[in-house]
Design an enzyme around this catalytic site. Structure first.
Site, PDB file in Angstrom:
ATOM      1  CB  CYS A 162      -0.952   0.045   1.179  1.00 44.69           C
ATOM      2  SG  CYS A 162      -2.074  -1.357   1.308  1.00 44.69           S
TER       3      CYS A 162
ATOM      4  NE  ARG B  43       4.555   1.515  -0.105  1.00 47.49           N
ATOM      5  CZ  ARG B  43       5.552   1.173   0.706  1.00 47.49           C
ATOM      6  NH1 ARG B  43       6.788   1.280   0.280  1.00 47.49           N
ATOM      7  NH2 ARG B  43       5.321   0.733   1.921  1.00 47.49           N
TER       8      ARG B  43
ATOM      9  CD1 TRP C 159      -0.649  -6.279  -3.250  1.00 48.07           C
ATOM     10  CD2 TRP C 159      -0.907  -6.921  -1.119  1.00 48.07           C
ATOM     11  NE1 TRP C 159      -0.415  -7.633  -3.186  1.00 48.07           N
ATOM     12  CE2 TRP C 159      -0.561  -8.053  -1.897  1.00 48.07           C
ATOM     13  CE3 TRP C 159      -1.128  -7.078   0.249  1.00 48.07           C
ATOM     14  CZ2 TRP C 159      -0.434  -9.319  -1.336  1.00 48.07           C
ATOM     15  CZ3 TRP C 159      -1.000  -8.348   0.804  1.00 48.07           C
ATOM     16  CH2 TRP C 159      -0.650  -9.456   0.015  1.00 48.07           C
TER      17      TRP C 159
ATOM     18  CG  ASN D 136       1.322   0.421   4.217  1.00 51.11           C
ATOM     19  OD1 ASN D 136       0.913  -0.721   4.096  1.00 51.11           O
ATOM     20  ND2 ASN D 136       2.553   0.781   3.885  1.00 51.11           N
ATOM     21  N   GLY D 137      -0.614  -1.233   6.522  1.00 49.51           N
ATOM     22  CA  GLY D 137      -0.270  -2.146   7.609  1.00 49.51           C
ATOM     23  C   GLY D 137      -1.436  -3.050   7.942  1.00 49.51           C
TER      24      GLY D 137
ATOM     25  CD  GLU E 165      16.102 -13.532  -7.818  1.00 47.97           C
ATOM     26  OE1 GLU E 165      15.716 -12.438  -8.268  1.00 47.97           O
ATOM     27  OE2 GLU E 165      15.604 -14.058  -6.801  1.00 47.97           O
TER      28      GLU E 165
ATOM     29  CE  LYS F  89      13.704 -10.862  -9.954  1.00 46.46           C
ATOM     30  NZ  LYS F  89      13.179 -11.513  -8.770  1.00 46.46           N
TER      31      LYS F  89
ATOM     32  CD  GLU G 263       9.206 -11.834  -8.924  1.00 43.04           C
ATOM     33  OE1 GLU G 263       8.601 -11.572  -7.879  1.00 43.04           O
ATOM     34  OE2 GLU G 263      10.439 -11.659  -9.057  1.00 43.04           O
TER      35      GLU G 263
ATOM     36  CG  HIS H 163      16.834 -38.272  -5.577  1.00 45.26           C
ATOM     37  ND1 HIS H 163      17.006 -39.416  -4.849  1.00 45.26           N
ATOM     38  CD2 HIS H 163      18.079 -37.870  -5.955  1.00 45.26           C
ATOM     39  CE1 HIS H 163      18.286 -39.704  -4.759  1.00 45.26           C
ATOM     40  NE2 HIS H 163      18.968 -38.776  -5.441  1.00 45.26           N
TER      41      HIS H 163
ATOM     42  CE  LYS I 139      11.094  -3.171  -5.374  1.00 45.70           C
ATOM     43  NZ  LYS I 139      11.787  -4.103  -6.270  1.00 45.70           N
TER      44      LYS I 139
END
Length: 608
Positions: free
Chosen positions: A2, A27, A74, A100-101, A481, A485, A488, A504, A603
């Site tokens: 947010c 955000r 968000w 925000n939170g 990583e 990428k 996402e 395996h 983010k």
């Protein structure tokens, strides 16, 4: 998560608020809203969707207000909808709040406030805030905020606009970032520095428990009900760094900024006699030699940087290194004490789980070194030492240059510790530093040479729903990583595996044509990796290898090869990840995905 914006001053407020929301849309972008005070009434404009939808709803009617608040969301509590969009109101419509939170005890507060006669219209935890302020407000909004904060459990950055205070904004911060911008007779609030640098470079970073009152007379900050002084920080970021600069997406811009960014991370940290200088770290050789282990804690991409650190530090320092996902770390009763060095990694310096892990580590007596990018962030302030990556603002949700600069700091810190602990010779240190100094040039060379061919491979995999990444040793850490990428931002399901684990179970998923990205940069392990690649090709996989030219010439079997510029194996991750970033980017573009704002992501994860 947010983004908050607030303004009081001489300008027309709505354009300032909209610009601030655009700068923070990474955000969260489920919904957006703005409240301004015009002619004694609060004007509210909200809608589901991105800020462009909000602008369509405004339809050019910017009003005549010079004070207001805004929010891009968000969603946590309550689905994305206009009813759940911020700002939220009290019963009278006199107080508007953005937040925000997460308010952890919102249900019990909501029940209590309902019994007191308050009516709720949303599903959000945020809505308890304006009702709490209404409950406590008796002409002093700062005092009302202090009383409301005493009722809250959780994390928040909140800003209130009150109809009875026509030239005043009141804000509070607890475990979520909130920045005050100081202009010429005008004042700003935002979740992120990048939202304000168009207007001012002078910032105050609010601390936990602070309440800030902004009006025509300036800014007054209270803590525990008493006025306090907070230092003004001058932000020297280039304005253009927070803008696209001609690139179609922030992510591509930030990939291209990486040669510059890793150079910035190195700048001023290498002496003429080839030693690492980290004045931020006041650890003596005696202390470092007394360490029994190193614990690295992070989330997401930063966690993957920590995995690279494990290989690097164990190899050079000969100390055991544990790497933990921050959201698991403090719940497993970790075995740490004063002989444990804890390293926390966070781009924003506000990652909630990482911040909690930092506090848990310090409570158990460990020394904490933070690696982060954002000046004066919560993690930077609370750690014993902080090493800034100096990557500049990273706007795209998918991290690129933050990851590379985190790796650079890890290498610098490892060499610095090795020097202090006398576990590497001066010649070996000089050799590693020389290799580090070549990396900006090599990274640029890699981008210039391979960007166009990678576009072609991205077009080949665009219709696949699955892809695999494999590697051994530090290549496996980078493979994780690379897979992150790709999934996402392109929404291709991608998984990374240690190459030796294929037999395996995982090899059962290989079918003709399925793309496998094989990393092979560790010369001591290349024969083993080649064997795994042969097994996959036998079953029809299409192999894209990322390796050095001399390894490929020695018998690396792949359908396609990205040949990296030659560098020390230990430092290979800096170069290896760049083509993986470009692959993810162009796969997302060709699939028509929203590159900078992938679905369901934000983010800075400032809630658990």
């Amino acid at each position: 998560m947010c983004g908050i914006i607030g303004y009081v001053g001489k300008r027309q407020a709505l354009p300032v608020l909209l610009q601030g929301l655009h700068a923070q849309e990474y955000r969260g972008y489920d919904s957006a809203g703005i409240a301004t005070l015009e002619d004694g009434q609060i004007r509210l404009i909200r809608c589901q969707g991105k800020i462009a939808s909000l602008e369509e709803k405004i339809n050019g009617d910017m009003g005549n207000s010079d004070i207001g608040i805004g929010h891009t969301r968000w969603a946590t509590h309550g689905c994305p909808s206009e009813a759940n969009c911020h700002p939220h109101f009290d019963c009278s419509g006199d107080i508007a709040v953005v937040h925000n939170g997460i308010i952890e005890n919102y249900l019990e507060l909501r029940q209590w406030l309902t019994e007191e006669g308050h009516a709720f219209v949303s599903q959000t935890d945020t809505e308890v805030l304006p009702h709490l302020l209404e409950h406590y407000y008796q002409g002093d909004m700062q005092e009302a905020f202090v009383k409301a904060m005493g009722k809250l459990r959780g994390s928040y950055a909140a800003v209130a606009l009150c109809r009875h205070l026509p030239r005043t904004l009141v804000a509070a911060r607890q475990d979520n970032p909130l920045v005050v911008g100081i202009g010429d007779g005008e004042y700003f609030l935002a979740s992120d520095i990048a939202a304000l640098i168009k207007y001012t470079r002078d910032m105050i970073i609010l601390e936990n428990g602070d309440v800030a009152v902004l009006n025509d007379n300036g800014v007054v900050i209270y803590h525990d009900g008493q006025p306090v002084e907070r230092s003004i920080v001058y932000i020297d970021w280039d304005k253009e760094a927070a803008e696209m600069g001609g690139y179609p997406h922030f992510m591509l811009k930030e990939i291209h900024e990486q040669p510059w960014a890793i150079g910035q991370t190195l700048r001023g940290r290498i002496s003429d006699c080839k030693r690492v200088m980290l004045p931020e770290i006041d650890c003596s050789g005696e202390y470092l030699n007394g360490i029994r282990k190193i614990a690295i804690v992070a989330c997401g991409t930063a966690y993957h940087a920590g995995l690279v650190a494990k290989y690097t530090m164990e190899k050079i320092l000969r100390l055991p290194v544990e790497v933990d996902i921050a959201s698991e770390y403090r719940y497993r009763d970790p075995l740490i004490d004063s002989q444990t060095l804890v390293i926390v990694i966070s781009q924003s310096g506000e990652t909630a789980d990482t911040l909690a892990a930092l506090r848990e580590s310090k409570a158990r007596g460990a020394r904490v070194i933070a690696i982060c990018n954002v000046l004066d962030s919560s993690i930077a302030r609370e750690a014993d030492n902080v090493i800034y990556t100096w990557a500049g603002p990273e706007i795209a949700v998918a991290s690129t240059k933050a990851y590379l600069t985190q790796l650079m700091v890890i290498y610098l810190l490892t060499i610095f510790m090795a020097d202090q602990m006398q576990c590497l010779s001066a010649e070996r240190i000089a050799e590693l530093i020389g290799s580090l100094q070549q990396l900006p040039q090599l990274a640029q060379q890699l981008i210039d040479q391979w960007e166009e061919p990678i576009k072609g491979f991205a077009a080949q995999i665009k219709d696949w729903q699955h892809a695999f990444f494999i590697g051994r040793g530090v290549d496996f850490a980078v493979a994780l990583e690379g897979a992150l990428k790709l999934k996402e931002i392109s929404y291709i399901h991608a998984e990374a595996y240690a190459a030796g684990e294929l037999k395996h179970g995982t090899i059962a998923l290989i079918e003709p044509g399925i793309p496998v990205i094989a990393l092979a940069t560790q010369r001591s392990l290349v024969e083993k990796t080649v064997s795994n690649i042969v097994e996959l090709r036998t079953r029809g996989a299409h192999i894209l290898a990322v390796s050095f030219a001399d390894i490929a010439a020695a018998g690396l079997v792949a359908d396609e090869l990205i040949a990296l510029p030659d560098v020390n194996d230990l430092l290979a991750p800096i170069l290896t990840v760049i083509p993986l970033q470009l692959l993810a980017y162009y796969a997302a573009v060709v699939r028509g995905c929203d590159v900078d704002q992938p679905r369901n992501l934000a983010k800075s994860v400032t809630v658990e």
